[in-house]
Design a protein around this motif. Structure first.
Motif, PDB file in Angstrom:
ATOM      1  N   ASP A 184      38.857  48.932  28.226  1.00 19.91           N
ATOM      2  CA  ASP A 184      37.826  49.168  27.602  1.00 19.91           C
ATOM      3  C   ASP A 184      36.339  48.245  28.005  1.00 19.91           C
ATOM      4  OD1 ASP A 184      39.176  50.243  25.759  1.00 19.91           O
ATOM      5  OD2 ASP A 184      39.786  48.343  24.562  1.00 19.91           O
ATOM      6  N   TYR A 185      36.486  47.608  29.533  1.00 23.63           N
ATOM      7  CA  TYR A 185      35.368  47.026  29.861  1.00 23.63           C
ATOM      8  C   TYR A 185      35.025  47.258  31.468  1.00 23.63           C
ATOM      9  CZ  TYR A 185      35.849  44.633  25.282  1.00 23.63           C
ATOM     10  OH  TYR A 185      36.168  44.220  23.969  1.00 23.63           O
ATOM     11  N   GLY A 186      35.711  48.151  31.857  1.00 21.34           N
ATOM     12  CA  GLY A 186      35.188  48.637  33.347  1.00 21.34           C
ATOM     13  C   GLY A 186      35.946  47.432  34.385  1.00 21.34           C
ATOM     14  N   PHE A 187      37.106  46.638  33.903  1.00 19.88           N
ATOM     15  CA  PHE A 187      37.463  45.762  35.056  1.00 19.88           C
ATOM     16  C   PHE A 187      38.457  46.626  35.918  1.00 19.88           C
ATOM     17  CE2 PHE A 187      35.663  42.613  32.528  1.00 19.88           C
ATOM     18  CZ  PHE A 187      35.698  41.477  33.135  1.00 19.88           C
ATOM     19  N   LYS A 188      38.630  46.180  37.158  1.00 19.69           N
ATOM     20  CA  LYS A 188      39.541  46.771  37.959  1.00 19.69           C
ATOM     21  C   LYS A 188      40.637  45.727  38.438  1.00 19.69           C
ATOM     22  CE  LYS A 188      36.475  50.193  39.834  1.00 19.69           C
ATOM     23  NZ  LYS A 188      35.909  50.795  40.962  1.00 19.69           N
ATOM     24  N   LYS A 189      41.751  46.062  38.636  1.00 15.20           N
ATOM     25  CA  LYS A 189      42.750  45.314  39.006  1.00 15.20           C
ATOM     26  C   LYS A 189      42.844  45.198  40.773  1.00 15.20           C
ATOM     27  CE  LYS A 189      47.859  44.268  39.125  1.00 15.20           C
ATOM     28  NZ  LYS A 189      49.287  44.920  38.312  1.00 15.20           N
ATOM     29  N   LEU A 190      42.611  44.100  41.060  1.00 17.24           N
ATOM     30  CA  LEU A 190      42.522  43.669  42.753  1.00 17.24           C
ATOM     31  C   LEU A 190      43.829  43.734  43.548  1.00 17.24           C
ATOM     32  CD1 LEU A 190      39.643  41.067  42.500  1.00 17.24           C
ATOM     33  CD2 LEU A 190      39.403  43.305  42.680  1.00 17.24           C
ATOM     34  N   ALA A 191      43.939  43.806  44.573  1.00 17.41           N
ATOM     35  CA  ALA A 191      45.241  43.848  45.330  1.00 17.41           C
ATOM     36  C   ALA A 191      45.392  42.444  45.903  1.00 17.41           C
ATOM     37  CB  ALA A 191      45.058  44.793  46.507  1.00 17.41           C
ATOM     38  N   ILE A 192      45.526  41.533  44.904  1.00 17.26           N
ATOM     39  CA  ILE A 192      45.974  40.138  45.269  1.00 17.26           C
ATOM     40  C   ILE A 192      46.906  39.515  44.408  1.00 17.26           C
ATOM     41  CG2 ILE A 192      44.742  37.717  45.173  1.00 17.26           C
ATOM     42  CD1 ILE A 192      41.867  39.078  45.286  1.00 17.26           C
ATOM     43  N   ALA A 210      42.018  34.663  44.749  1.00 17.42           N
ATOM     44  CA  ALA A 210      41.345  35.200  44.199  1.00 17.42           C
ATOM     45  C   ALA A 210      39.975  34.834  44.012  1.00 17.42           C
ATOM     46  CB  ALA A 210      41.824  34.975  42.466  1.00 17.42           C
ATOM     47  N   PRO A 211      38.813  35.698  44.099  1.00 16.28           N
ATOM     48  CA  PRO A 211      37.517  35.295  44.218  1.00 16.28           C
ATOM     49  C   PRO A 211      36.883  34.537  42.947  1.00 16.28           C
ATOM     50  CG  PRO A 211      37.638  37.578  43.846  1.00 16.28           C
ATOM     51  CD  PRO A 211      39.198  37.129  43.825  1.00 16.28           C
ATOM     52  N   VAL A 212      35.882  33.881  43.226  1.00 13.91           N
ATOM     53  CA  VAL A 212      35.413  33.138  41.835  1.00 13.91           C
ATOM     54  C   VAL A 212      34.989  34.013  40.837  1.00 13.91           C
ATOM     55  CG1 VAL A 212      33.478  31.443  41.364  1.00 13.91           C
ATOM     56  CG2 VAL A 212      34.567  31.124  43.524  1.00 13.91           C
ATOM     57  N   GLY A 213      35.213  33.732  39.627  1.00 10.91           N
ATOM     58  CA  GLY A 213      34.717  34.425  38.471  1.00 10.91           C
ATOM     59  C   GLY A 213      36.018  35.490  38.073  1.00 10.91           C
ATOM     60  N   ALA A 214      37.188  35.822  38.968  1.00  7.15           N
ATOM     61  CA  ALA A 214      37.968  36.777  38.462  1.00  7.15           C
ATOM     62  C   ALA A 214      39.043  36.288  37.516  1.00  7.15           C
ATOM     63  CB  ALA A 214      38.881  36.998  39.846  1.00  7.15           C
ATOM     64  N   VAL A 242      45.138  40.173  39.100  1.00  3.57           N
ATOM     65  CA  VAL A 242      43.843  39.347  39.251  1.00  3.57           C
ATOM     66  C   VAL A 242      42.893  40.495  38.976  1.00  3.57           C
ATOM     67  CG1 VAL A 242      42.311  38.303  40.740  1.00  3.57           C
ATOM     68  CG2 VAL A 242      44.624  37.946  40.838  1.00  3.57           C
ATOM     69  N   TYR A 243      41.969  40.512  38.036  1.00  4.94           N
ATOM     70  CA  TYR A 243      41.066  41.453  37.486  1.00  4.94           C
ATOM     71  C   TYR A 243      39.717  41.045  37.474  1.00  4.94           C
ATOM     72  CZ  TYR A 243      45.536  42.855  35.305  1.00  4.94           C
ATOM     73  OH  TYR A 243      46.665  43.583  35.081  1.00  4.94           O
ATOM     74  N   ALA A 244      38.836  41.993  37.986  1.00  4.10           N
ATOM     75  CA  ALA A 244      37.291  41.924  38.120  1.00  4.10           C
ATOM     76  C   ALA A 244      36.600  42.952  37.969  1.00  4.10           C
ATOM     77  CB  ALA A 244      37.021  41.053  39.486  1.00  4.10           C
ATOM     78  N   LYS A 245      35.307  42.828  37.945  1.00  3.90           N
ATOM     79  CA  LYS A 245      34.367  44.101  37.676  1.00  3.90           C
ATOM     80  C   LYS A 245      33.259  43.729  38.560  1.00  3.90           C
ATOM     81  CE  LYS A 245      31.946  44.880  34.201  1.00  3.90           C
ATOM     82  NZ  LYS A 245      31.723  45.004  32.671  1.00  3.90           N
ATOM     83  N   THR A 246      32.692  44.904  39.246  1.00  2.00           N
ATOM     84  CA  THR A 246      31.694  45.093  40.176  1.00  2.00           C
ATOM     85  C   THR A 246      30.401  45.106  39.588  1.00  2.00           C
ATOM     86  OG1 THR A 246      31.745  47.362  40.705  1.00  2.00           O
ATOM     87  CG2 THR A 246      32.947  45.810  42.130  1.00  2.00           C
TER      88      THR A 246
END
Length: 249
Positions: free
Chosen positions: A189-197, A203-207, A245-249
């Motif tokens: 629903d919010y455009g996040f992506k699962k990172l290969a971590i 994990a990067p800051v904010g993930a 681990v999830y984040a969005k660009t």
């Protein structure tokens, strides 16, 4: 040589020895002191040899030498570096060497000499930033830190929801109830992506990190520069199984 002359020679040598001793102890530096001692020894040996050539060997010769030589070489106190036993892990006790010196006030100070480096690894490495991460997630991490408690309130997903919403990273309040469901909803629903971590520390800051559990609701938290935050702050990640681990660009 008459008895009077002999006594006069002994008196002269004693006075010369005492003068030499004063010269030694008043030397302003070690080099000057050593030079003074060498001059004293040379002068006394010269006088002693001259007297010994005038008198035969025997008790009188022994008395002259004993009265001259000890006064010419005074005992100078030497400060030695104390050593103490140190028990090192996995090895037998070793002797630690200490360096002693005098400070500006004249006080003797000791400092240990280190010959080993710290072998213990850093348990909580500092997180790295990623320019590809949406800056709103960095803002969410800051908001979560400002609102976090010292201990868990069992409301991790609620606090992460509010932080993401307040930062603008998401446009509406998430509807899932369990923390372990957060990843699927963020992607859907919010455009996040699962990172290969797979390592929480990488994990990067904010993930957003989502953890699973068979019987409980799971756990969710946001990576900060020095740790992890949800409804409380912690320098270590959750011990639960990491789902993603999830984040969005």
């Amino acid at each position: 040589m008459t008895r009077f002359t002999f006594l006069l020679c002994i008196s002269f040598l004693a006075v010369s020895a005492r003068a030499t001793e004063v010269e030694v102890f008043t030397a302003s530096s070690r080099v000057a002191r050593d030079a003074a001692i060498q001059r004293a020894e040379l002068a006394l040996v010269t006088h002693t040899d001259a007297e010994m050539r005038k008198k035969p060997s025997g008790p009188a010769r022994t008395a002259v030498v004993a009265s001259v030589v000890p006064a010419a070489v005074p005992q100078v106190p030497v400060v030695t570096a104390p050593a103490r036993a140190v028990k090192t892990a996995g090895r037998s006790p070793a002797v630690a060497v200490e360096f002693t010196y005098k400070d500006r006030t004249g006080k003797v100070v000791a400092a240990p000499v280190l010959d080993e480096f710290q072998q213990k690894r850093i348990a909580s490495p500092i997180a790295k930033g990623d320019l590809r991460i949406n800056p709103m997630l960095l803002r969410a991490a800051s908001i979560a830190q400002e609102r976090a408690h010292a201990h868990s309130k069992s409301r991790c997903w609620r606090y992460v929801k509010n932080a993401l919403l307040a930062s603008g990273a998401i446009s509406s309040y998430p509807k899932t109830a369990y923390a372990k469901q957060a990843g699927d909803e963020l992607v859907r629903d919010y455009g996040f992506k699962k990172l290969a971590i797979r390592d929480p520390y990488k994990a990067p800051v904010g993930a957003v990190l989502v953890y699973g559990s068979r019987r409980a609701a799971g756990h969710v938290e946001i990576r900060t520069k020095t740790g992890f935050v949800s409804d409380f702050q912690n320098k270590k990640p959750s011990p639960r199984p990491l789902l993603g681990v999830y984040a969005k660009t």
